[in-house]
Design an enzyme around this catalytic site. Structure first.
Site, PDB file in Angstrom:
ATOM      1  N   ASP A 147     -42.490  19.394  12.218  1.00  0.00           N
ATOM      2  CA  ASP A 147     -43.749  18.886  12.489  1.00  0.00           C
ATOM      3  C   ASP A 147     -44.575  19.972  13.086  1.00  0.00           C
ATOM      4  O   ASP A 147     -43.939  20.928  13.799  1.00  0.00           O
ATOM      5  CB  ASP A 147     -43.801  17.639  13.310  1.00  0.00           C
ATOM      6  CG  ASP A 147     -44.999  17.168  13.798  1.00  0.00           C
ATOM      7  OD1 ASP A 147     -45.983  16.962  12.968  1.00  0.00           O
ATOM      8  OD2 ASP A 147     -45.378  16.934  14.926  1.00  0.00           O
ATOM      9  N   LEU A 148     -45.946  19.834  13.150  1.00  0.00           N
ATOM     10  CA  LEU A 148     -46.858  21.068  13.659  1.00  0.00           C
ATOM     11  C   LEU A 148     -47.267  20.464  14.906  1.00  0.00           C
ATOM     12  O   LEU A 148     -46.679  21.189  15.916  1.00  0.00           O
ATOM     13  CB  LEU A 148     -47.800  21.394  12.742  1.00  0.00           C
ATOM     14  CG  LEU A 148     -48.613  22.446  13.144  1.00  0.00           C
ATOM     15  CD1 LEU A 148     -48.101  23.843  13.280  1.00  0.00           C
ATOM     16  CD2 LEU A 148     -49.942  22.714  12.083  1.00  0.00           C
ATOM     17  N   ASP A 149     -48.138  19.678  14.888  1.00  0.00           N
ATOM     18  CA  ASP A 149     -48.810  19.243  16.209  1.00  0.00           C
ATOM     19  C   ASP A 149     -47.996  18.647  17.261  1.00  0.00           C
ATOM     20  O   ASP A 149     -47.155  17.730  16.887  1.00  0.00           O
ATOM     21  CB  ASP A 149     -49.791  18.140  16.259  1.00  0.00           C
ATOM     22  CG  ASP A 149     -51.131  18.898  15.250  1.00  0.00           C
ATOM     23  OD1 ASP A 149     -51.538  19.907  15.568  1.00  0.00           O
ATOM     24  OD2 ASP A 149     -51.376  17.983  14.175  1.00  0.00           O
ATOM     25  N   THR A 195     -51.204  21.122  20.181  1.00  0.00           N
ATOM     26  CA  THR A 195     -52.806  20.688  19.616  1.00  0.00           C
ATOM     27  C   THR A 195     -53.385  19.178  20.237  1.00  0.00           C
ATOM     28  O   THR A 195     -54.308  19.096  20.003  1.00  0.00           O
ATOM     29  CB  THR A 195     -52.980  20.646  18.208  1.00  0.00           C
ATOM     30  OG1 THR A 195     -51.752  20.269  17.795  1.00  0.00           O
ATOM     31  CG2 THR A 195     -53.119  22.008  17.910  1.00  0.00           C
ATOM     32  N   LYS A 222     -50.395  10.190  17.965  1.00  0.00           N
ATOM     33  CA  LYS A 222     -49.638  11.100  17.799  1.00  0.00           C
ATOM     34  C   LYS A 222     -48.943  10.947  16.447  1.00  0.00           C
ATOM     35  O   LYS A 222     -48.321   9.913  16.134  1.00  0.00           O
ATOM     36  CB  LYS A 222     -48.488  11.389  19.074  1.00  0.00           C
ATOM     37  CG  LYS A 222     -48.978  12.161  20.136  1.00  0.00           C
ATOM     38  CD  LYS A 222     -47.987  12.563  20.987  1.00  0.00           C
ATOM     39  CE  LYS A 222     -48.680  13.185  22.179  1.00  0.00           C
ATOM     40  NZ  LYS A 222     -47.767  13.390  23.187  1.00  0.00           N
ATOM     41  N   GLY A 223     -49.065  11.853  15.414  1.00  0.00           N
ATOM     42  CA  GLY A 223     -48.334  11.836  14.319  1.00  0.00           C
ATOM     43  C   GLY A 223     -48.984  11.099  13.272  1.00  0.00           C
ATOM     44  O   GLY A 223     -48.757  10.775  12.179  1.00  0.00           O
ATOM     45  N   ARG A 233     -55.773  11.161  10.249  1.00  0.00           N
ATOM     46  CA  ARG A 233     -57.121  11.186  11.048  1.00  0.00           C
ATOM     47  C   ARG A 233     -57.667   9.665  10.795  1.00  0.00           C
ATOM     48  O   ARG A 233     -58.187   9.171  12.101  1.00  0.00           O
ATOM     49  CB  ARG A 233     -58.033  11.985  10.437  1.00  0.00           C
ATOM     50  CG  ARG A 233     -59.071  12.472  10.959  1.00  0.00           C
ATOM     51  CD  ARG A 233     -60.092  13.709  10.293  1.00  0.00           C
ATOM     52  NE  ARG A 233     -59.270  14.641  10.276  1.00  0.00           N
ATOM     53  CZ  ARG A 233     -59.747  15.691   9.071  1.00  0.00           C
ATOM     54  NH1 ARG A 233     -60.883  15.400   8.733  1.00  0.00           N
ATOM     55  NH2 ARG A 233     -58.866  16.620   8.996  1.00  0.00           N
ATOM     56  N   SER A 245     -46.424  18.235   8.205  1.00  0.00           N
ATOM     57  CA  SER A 245     -47.527  17.928   9.052  1.00  0.00           C
ATOM     58  C   SER A 245     -48.287  16.796   8.409  1.00  0.00           C
ATOM     59  O   SER A 245     -48.810  16.887   7.138  1.00  0.00           O
ATOM     60  CB  SER A 245     -48.001  18.933   9.476  1.00  0.00           C
ATOM     61  OG  SER A 245     -49.348  18.645  10.295  1.00  0.00           O
ATOM     62  N   ALA A 246     -49.122  15.907   9.107  1.00  0.00           N
ATOM     63  CA  ALA A 246     -50.038  14.905   8.667  1.00  0.00           C
ATOM     64  C   ALA A 246     -51.173  15.570   8.706  1.00  0.00           C
ATOM     65  O   ALA A 246     -52.369  15.111   8.244  1.00  0.00           O
ATOM     66  CB  ALA A 246     -50.138  13.618   9.874  1.00  0.00           C
ATOM     67  N   SER A 247     -51.505  16.867   9.353  1.00  0.00           N
ATOM     68  CA  SER A 247     -52.923  17.348   9.548  1.00  0.00           C
ATOM     69  C   SER A 247     -53.429  18.250   8.499  1.00  0.00           C
ATOM     70  O   SER A 247     -52.739  18.886   7.910  1.00  0.00           O
ATOM     71  CB  SER A 247     -52.709  18.531  10.876  1.00  0.00           C
ATOM     72  OG  SER A 247     -53.765  18.975  10.867  1.00  0.00           O
ATOM     73  N   ASN A 275     -55.738  20.274   8.894  1.00  0.00           N
ATOM     74  CA  ASN A 275     -55.948  21.702   9.615  1.00  0.00           C
ATOM     75  C   ASN A 275     -54.636  22.268   9.753  1.00  0.00           C
ATOM     76  O   ASN A 275     -54.858  23.533  10.360  1.00  0.00           O
ATOM     77  CB  ASN A 275     -56.661  21.256  10.824  1.00  0.00           C
ATOM     78  CG  ASN A 275     -58.076  20.667  10.713  1.00  0.00           C
ATOM     79  OD1 ASN A 275     -58.911  21.325  10.095  1.00  0.00           O
ATOM     80  ND2 ASN A 275     -58.070  19.462  11.328  1.00  0.00           N
ATOM     81  N   LYS A 303     -47.200   9.448   7.371  1.00  0.00           N
ATOM     82  CA  LYS A 303     -46.041   8.953   8.268  1.00  0.00           C
ATOM     83  C   LYS A 303     -46.339   7.656   8.995  1.00  0.00           C
ATOM     84  O   LYS A 303     -47.504   7.464   9.278  1.00  0.00           O
ATOM     85  CB  LYS A 303     -45.748  10.080   9.576  1.00  0.00           C
ATOM     86  CG  LYS A 303     -45.554  11.380   8.794  1.00  0.00           C
ATOM     87  CD  LYS A 303     -45.393  12.323   9.857  1.00  0.00           C
ATOM     88  CE  LYS A 303     -45.506  13.724   9.539  1.00  0.00           C
ATOM     89  NZ  LYS A 303     -45.528  14.582  10.897  1.00  0.00           N
ATOM     90  N   GLU A 352     -39.509  16.306  15.334  1.00  0.00           N
ATOM     91  CA  GLU A 352     -40.632  15.617  15.387  1.00  0.00           C
ATOM     92  C   GLU A 352     -40.876  14.906  16.862  1.00  0.00           C
ATOM     93  O   GLU A 352     -39.807  14.761  17.727  1.00  0.00           O
ATOM     94  CB  GLU A 352     -40.404  14.205  14.661  1.00  0.00           C
ATOM     95  CG  GLU A 352     -41.236  14.321  13.375  1.00  0.00           C
ATOM     96  CD  GLU A 352     -42.800  14.116  13.412  1.00  0.00           C
ATOM     97  OE1 GLU A 352     -43.058  13.926  14.566  1.00  0.00           O
ATOM     98  OE2 GLU A 352     -43.263  14.564  12.395  1.00  0.00           O
ATOM     99  N   ASP A 353     -42.219  14.955  17.091  1.00  0.00           N
ATOM    100  CA  ASP A 353     -42.516  14.543  18.420  1.00  0.00           C
ATOM    101  C   ASP A 353     -43.006  13.183  18.513  1.00  0.00           C
ATOM    102  O   ASP A 353     -43.426  12.618  19.783  1.00  0.00           O
ATOM    103  CB  ASP A 353     -43.361  15.587  19.316  1.00  0.00           C
ATOM    104  CG  ASP A 353     -45.004  15.525  18.649  1.00  0.00           C
ATOM    105  OD1 ASP A 353     -44.809  15.365  17.626  1.00  0.00           O
ATOM    106  OD2 ASP A 353     -45.882  15.531  19.548  1.00  0.00           O
TER     107      ASP A 353
HETATM  108  C1  BG6 Z   1     -50.983  14.916  13.409  1.00  0.00           C
HETATM  109  C2  BG6 Z   1     -51.066  14.840  14.646  1.00  0.00           C
HETATM  110  O1  BG6 Z   1     -50.082  15.953  13.325  1.00  0.00           O
HETATM  111  O2  BG6 Z   1     -52.234  15.319  12.418  1.00  0.00           O
HETATM  112  C3  BG6 Z   1     -52.392  13.600  14.832  1.00  0.00           C
HETATM  113  O3  BG6 Z   1     -50.238  14.280  15.480  1.00  0.00           O
HETATM  114  C4  BG6 Z   1     -53.530  13.689  13.865  1.00  0.00           C
HETATM  115  O4  BG6 Z   1     -52.820  13.228  15.992  1.00  0.00           O
HETATM  116  C5  BG6 Z   1     -53.117  14.177  12.559  1.00  0.00           C
HETATM  117  O5  BG6 Z   1     -54.502  12.696  13.544  1.00  0.00           O
HETATM  118  C6  BG6 Z   1     -54.142  14.498  11.573  1.00  0.00           C
HETATM  119  O6  BG6 Z   1     -54.601  15.742  11.846  1.00  0.00           O
HETATM  120  P1  BG6 Z   1     -56.256  16.260  11.379  1.00  0.00           P
HETATM  121  O7  BG6 Z   1     -55.990  17.794  11.800  1.00  0.00           O
HETATM  122  O8  BG6 Z   1     -56.153  16.299   9.700  1.00  0.00           O
HETATM  123  O9  BG6 Z   1     -57.046  15.503  11.841  1.00  0.00           O
HETATM  124 MG    MG Z   2     -46.625  15.887  16.164  1.00  0.00          MG
END
Ligand code: BG6
Ligand code: MG
Length: 214
Positions: A12-14, A20, A48-49, A52, A119-121, A123, A150, A174-175
């Site tokens: 996982d990234l964040d 972050t 967390k995880g 958005r 990662s879910a992000s 970004n 997730k 994973e955190d």
């Molecule tokens: C996860 C974070 O990795 O990504 C969440 O733990 C976050 O807190 C999710 O909401 C989505 O991220 P982003 O950068 O696409 O808004």
């Molecule tokens: Mg995480």
């Protein structure tokens, strides 16, 4: 368990590679401030995880505003939050990589173990570029390449499928509980970055990815 027995390690990234969560918190808190309610660090734990869109739903629930806004208004809020978040992460450098993570990734690759980001992000690519570690991963699966958030296992299953590795040969760092649940649903070994008092179901608990490097 010996981590070097796995064929693919998914990170996982964040909260695992980089902290972050503090920036997500600041950006969400600014939104809560404009909506007129308090958003605490404790509330932030629930994000967390989580994607958005789901994060915004939880935030509005915290403020008692679940049904107060149209879909269009909610989309504008998510865009505004992300704009602030992107400003915060524009300051990231390789100094922000969590202790031992780079060394561990290099070691895994040196012994022929594949590495992935799960990662879910949305970004994630920008964050990895700013940290200067994009090349340390064989594959990056993130919020741009998945449909289901997730705890759905899709984000982890995609890495294993694309690298043609069986799920039993994959471990996931994973955190977040949603991420541990996703790893287990994928039939993979979950390694929790955090304490067994707050994260359930993992096979191993570590304070950080750097702790398992040796
Ligand atoms: C996860 C974070 O990795 O990504 C969440 O733990 C976050 O807190 C999710 O909401 C989505 O991220 P982003 O950068 O696409 O808004
Ligand atoms: Mg995480």
């Amino acid at each position: 368990m010996n981590i070097y027995d796995f064929k693919l390690i998914i990170f996982d990234l964040d909260g695992v590679i980089v902290d972050t969560a503090k920036y997500h918190y600041l950006a969400w808190k600014e939104l809560a401030d404009t909506l007129g309610f308090d958003f605490t660090h404790e509330h932030n734990e629930r994000l967390k995880g989580v994607s958005r869109t789901r994060s915004l739903e939880i935030l509005l629930e915290v403020g008692g505003l679940t049904d107060a806004f149209s879909q269009e208004e909610k989309e504008k809020m998510a865009v505004a939050k992300n704009k602030r978040y992107v400003e915060y992460i524009s300051t990231l450098t390789s100094d922000d990589i969590l202790p031992g993570a780079s060394k561990f990734l290099q070691k895994l690759r040196a012994v022929g173990i594949k590495t992935a980001i799960g990662s879910a992000s949305k970004n994630a690519p920008e964050i990895l570029e700013r940290l200067g570690i994009t090349d340390l991963f064989d594959i990056i699966i993130d919020g741009n390449s998945t449909q289901k958030a997730k705890p759905n296992p899709e984000v982890f299953e995609l890495s294993a499928q694309r690298l043609d590795i069986a799920s039993e040969q994959c471990a996931v760092f994973e955190d977040a509980q949603a991420g541990i649940d996703a790893a287990l649903a994928a039939g993979m070994t979950a390694i929790a970055v955090g304490s067994p008092e707050v994260l359930y179901g993992a096979s191993m608990y570590v304070r950080g990815v750097g702790c398992v490097a040796n």
